[in-house]
Enzyme design. Structure first.
Site, mmCIF file in Angstrom:
data_model
loop_
_atom_site.group_PDB
_atom_site.id
_atom_site.type_symbol
_atom_site.label_atom_id
_atom_site.label_comp_id
_atom_site.label_asym_id
_atom_site.label_seq_id
_atom_site.Cartn_x
_atom_site.Cartn_y
_atom_site.Cartn_z
ATOM 1 C CG HIS A 10 -3.135 -3.077 4.365
ATOM 2 N ND1 HIS A 10 -2.948 -4.476 4.147
ATOM 3 C CD2 HIS A 10 -1.958 -2.473 4.012
ATOM 4 C CE1 HIS A 10 -1.722 -4.542 3.546
ATOM 5 N NE2 HIS A 10 -1.337 -3.349 3.296
ATOM 6 C CD GLU A 26 -4.562 -7.185 5.499
ATOM 7 O OE1 GLU A 26 -4.009 -6.870 6.628
ATOM 8 O OE2 GLU A 26 -4.457 -6.644 4.329
ATOM 9 C CG ASP A 51 -1.641 -0.604 8.745
ATOM 10 O OD1 ASP A 51 -2.951 0.017 9.139
ATOM 11 O OD2 ASP A 51 -1.162 -0.629 7.632
ATOM 12 N NE ARG A 88 1.633 -7.867 2.098
ATOM 13 C CZ ARG A 88 1.660 -6.480 1.975
ATOM 14 N NH1 ARG A 88 1.532 -5.532 2.996
ATOM 15 N NH2 ARG A 88 1.861 -6.182 0.569
HETATM 16 P P1 NAI Z 1 12.094 -3.870 1.407
HETATM 17 O O1 NAI Z 1 12.274 -5.230 0.325
HETATM 18 O O2 NAI Z 1 12.888 -2.735 1.282
HETATM 19 O O3 NAI Z 1 12.617 -4.579 2.797
HETATM 20 C C1 NAI Z 1 12.352 -5.825 3.265
HETATM 21 C C2 NAI Z 1 13.519 -6.336 4.281
HETATM 22 O O4 NAI Z 1 13.272 -7.362 4.901
HETATM 23 C C3 NAI Z 1 14.667 -6.739 3.362
HETATM 24 O O5 NAI Z 1 15.826 -5.797 3.809
HETATM 25 C C4 NAI Z 1 14.917 -8.234 3.541
HETATM 26 O O6 NAI Z 1 16.346 -8.539 3.447
HETATM 27 C C5 NAI Z 1 14.460 -8.190 4.782
HETATM 28 N N1 NAI Z 1 13.864 -9.858 5.058
HETATM 29 C C6 NAI Z 1 13.823 -10.775 4.328
HETATM 30 N N2 NAI Z 1 13.369 -11.993 4.858
HETATM 31 C C7 NAI Z 1 13.625 -11.557 6.151
HETATM 32 C C8 NAI Z 1 13.460 -12.305 7.352
HETATM 33 N N3 NAI Z 1 13.386 -13.660 7.263
HETATM 34 N N4 NAI Z 1 13.796 -11.723 8.359
HETATM 35 C C9 NAI Z 1 14.171 -10.390 8.845
HETATM 36 N N5 NAI Z 1 14.095 -9.681 7.436
HETATM 37 C C10 NAI Z 1 13.756 -10.357 6.460
HETATM 38 O O7 NAI Z 1 10.637 -3.928 1.706
HETATM 39 P P2 NAI Z 1 9.908 -2.495 2.206
HETATM 40 O O8 NAI Z 1 9.633 -1.584 1.357
HETATM 41 O O9 NAI Z 1 10.564 -2.015 3.283
HETATM 42 O O10 NAI Z 1 8.689 -3.135 2.960
HETATM 43 C C11 NAI Z 1 8.489 -3.958 3.952
HETATM 44 C C12 NAI Z 1 7.091 -4.783 3.994
HETATM 45 O O11 NAI Z 1 6.169 -3.603 4.330
HETATM 46 C C13 NAI Z 1 6.806 -4.981 2.498
HETATM 47 O O12 NAI Z 1 7.161 -6.363 2.285
HETATM 48 C C14 NAI Z 1 5.244 -5.193 2.664
HETATM 49 O O13 NAI Z 1 4.812 -6.258 3.361
HETATM 50 C C15 NAI Z 1 4.999 -4.001 3.881
HETATM 51 N N6 NAI Z 1 4.240 -2.818 3.424
HETATM 52 C C16 NAI Z 1 3.212 -2.531 4.148
HETATM 53 C C17 NAI Z 1 2.413 -1.475 3.722
HETATM 54 C C18 NAI Z 1 1.257 -0.841 4.717
HETATM 55 O O14 NAI Z 1 0.503 -0.150 4.045
HETATM 56 N N7 NAI Z 1 1.061 -1.330 5.768
HETATM 57 C C19 NAI Z 1 2.692 -0.336 2.748
HETATM 58 C C20 NAI Z 1 4.245 -1.066 2.039
HETATM 59 C C21 NAI Z 1 4.750 -2.111 2.294
#
Ligand code: NAI
Length: 330
Positions: free
Chosen positions: A290, A258, A253, A229
């Site tokens: 994105h 954005e 990305d 994000r």
């Molecule tokens: P997920 O929920 O599986 O993993 C997120 C991880 O971040 C978790 O392990 C969590 O404990 C950790 N986390 C929480 N607070 C934190 C902090 N303060 N410092 C470090 N780590 C922390 O989510 P997933 O599926 O891996 O997605 C991650 C992010 O990717 C999403 O939140 C979304 O913003 C982004 N995303 C972007 C996309 C794109 O097209 N550019 C598409 C899909 C997701």
């Protein structure tokens, strides 16, 4: 047949929804969902929305007044949704994972392009300029990849990094059990990593996680990747770190502001955002709009899970993908 309002529709959104849907009357709107456009949902039982829709208190009230009872996000992140305001008004659903591979592979595409300067070489050779001057990269083998957030996408990123022979450092306040990589404090990850990749959600704690102070802690010459994000990075601070040469390159990305421009063709409009203009013009910054999620497999899963989420809601079943207040990590 129930009617669903589908906001911020782009042609690629429709491909799989059209093929998989046989039970809803879907009204596709090109408009983003905002307090002003919520009224379009009048006559819809549910709405489907995306990452840059503005789902604040006023939008939620507008949808509620329009008779909508369920809002299905066709994405994983929901930082743009006022979950508290939706309590008792709208049921919120999401697609927690559609392809962690799509996003992690895109993060690596940004890294490889930046590091080996493929974007420069592509432009040169189209002009029959076959010079190699200025195209030196580095071996990724034995370099350190720092992964912030070891959820679904972060773990795929780690696997890909290992495939390249990279050393892995990770930071996550909620570590996974029995990892086959090392967790370290954030400060150590910043100091030691040659490449830092963000894979955590946007929350109050992670807002501008990379700022003047934390960027100053990074290793000189580090590369920053952000496919999570935009607001995880203070863009002005990043620009300064790029200008000073402390940060070698950035693959983005997502971008802080954005919502104003991403997903749209604004090529014939002067862009008002000076920081974005400066970032775009830097040869060591690659910005994609994105698009990390944009693979055929991910679009299929998004449509499949969103439709199933709506089916479960209307059938009164347990909702495995409901966003509840208080959220787990908000
Ligand atoms: P997920 O929920 O599986 O993993 C997120 C991880 O971040 C978790 O392990 C969590 O404990 C950790 N986390 C929480 N607070 C934190 C902090 N303060 N410092 C470090 N780590 C922390 O989510 P997933 O599926 O891996 O997605 C991650 C992010 O990717 C999403 O939140 C979304 O913003 C982004 N995303 C972007 C996309 C794109 O097209 N550019 C598409 C899909 C997701």
């Amino acid at each position: 047949m129930k009617t669903i309002g589908f906001f911020d529709t782009k042609p690629y959104d429709k491909i799989w929804f059209e093929q998989l849907n046989d039970r809803y009357n879907i009204r596709y709107f090109e408009h983003r969902l905002t307090p002003e456009t919520a009224v379009l949902a009048k006559g819809c039982e549910g709405v489907v929305a995306f990452v840059n829709d503005q789902i604040d208190k006023d939008t939620i009230e507008g949808l509620y007044q329009a008779g909508v009872s369920v809002l299905a996000m066709r994405c994983a992140g929901y930082n743009n949704v006022d979950v508290k305001a939706a309590q008792g008004k709208l049921t919120l659903l999401r697609v927690p994972a559609y392809s962690p591979y799509a996003v992690a592979e895109h993060a690596f595409a940004l890294l490889l392009t930046l590091n080996r300067k493929v974007h420069k070489a592509y432009i040169r050779t189209r002009d029959f300029n076959f010079s190699l001057n200025g195209l030196i990269g580095m071996d990724l083998h034995q370099k350190t990849l720092g992964v912030i957030g070891t959820g679904k996408i972060g773990q795929v990123m780690i696997d890909i990094g290992k495939g390249f022979g990279m050393k892995i450092l990770a930071y996550d306040p909620y570590p996974i059990q029995n990892p086959d990589f090392s967790y370290v404090p954030l400060s150590l990850l910043l100091e030691e990593s040659d490449v830092i990749s963000l894979h955590c959600p946007l929350t109050r704690e992670t807002y501008q996680l990379l700022n003047h102070e934390t960027l100053a802690q990074t290793k000189k010459g580090a590369i920053i990747l952000n496919t999570s994000r935009g607001k995880l990075i203070d863009s002005e601070a990043l620009l300064e770190a790029l200008n000073s040469g402390h940060i070698k390159g950035a693959g983005l990305d997502v971008y802080e502001e954005e919502a104003e421009v991403f997903f749209e063709d604004v090529s014939d409009t002067p862009v008002q955002d000076e920081v974005l203009s400066l970032l775009v013009s830097r040869p060591n910054v690659i910005i994609t709009s994105h698009q990390a999620f944009l693979t055929d497999e991910a679009l299929f899963h998004i449509a499949e899970v969103t439709l199933k989420n709506l089916d479960d809601f209307f059938a009164g079943k347990d909702l495995e993908n409901e966003i509840r207040y208080p959220t787990k990590k908000s």
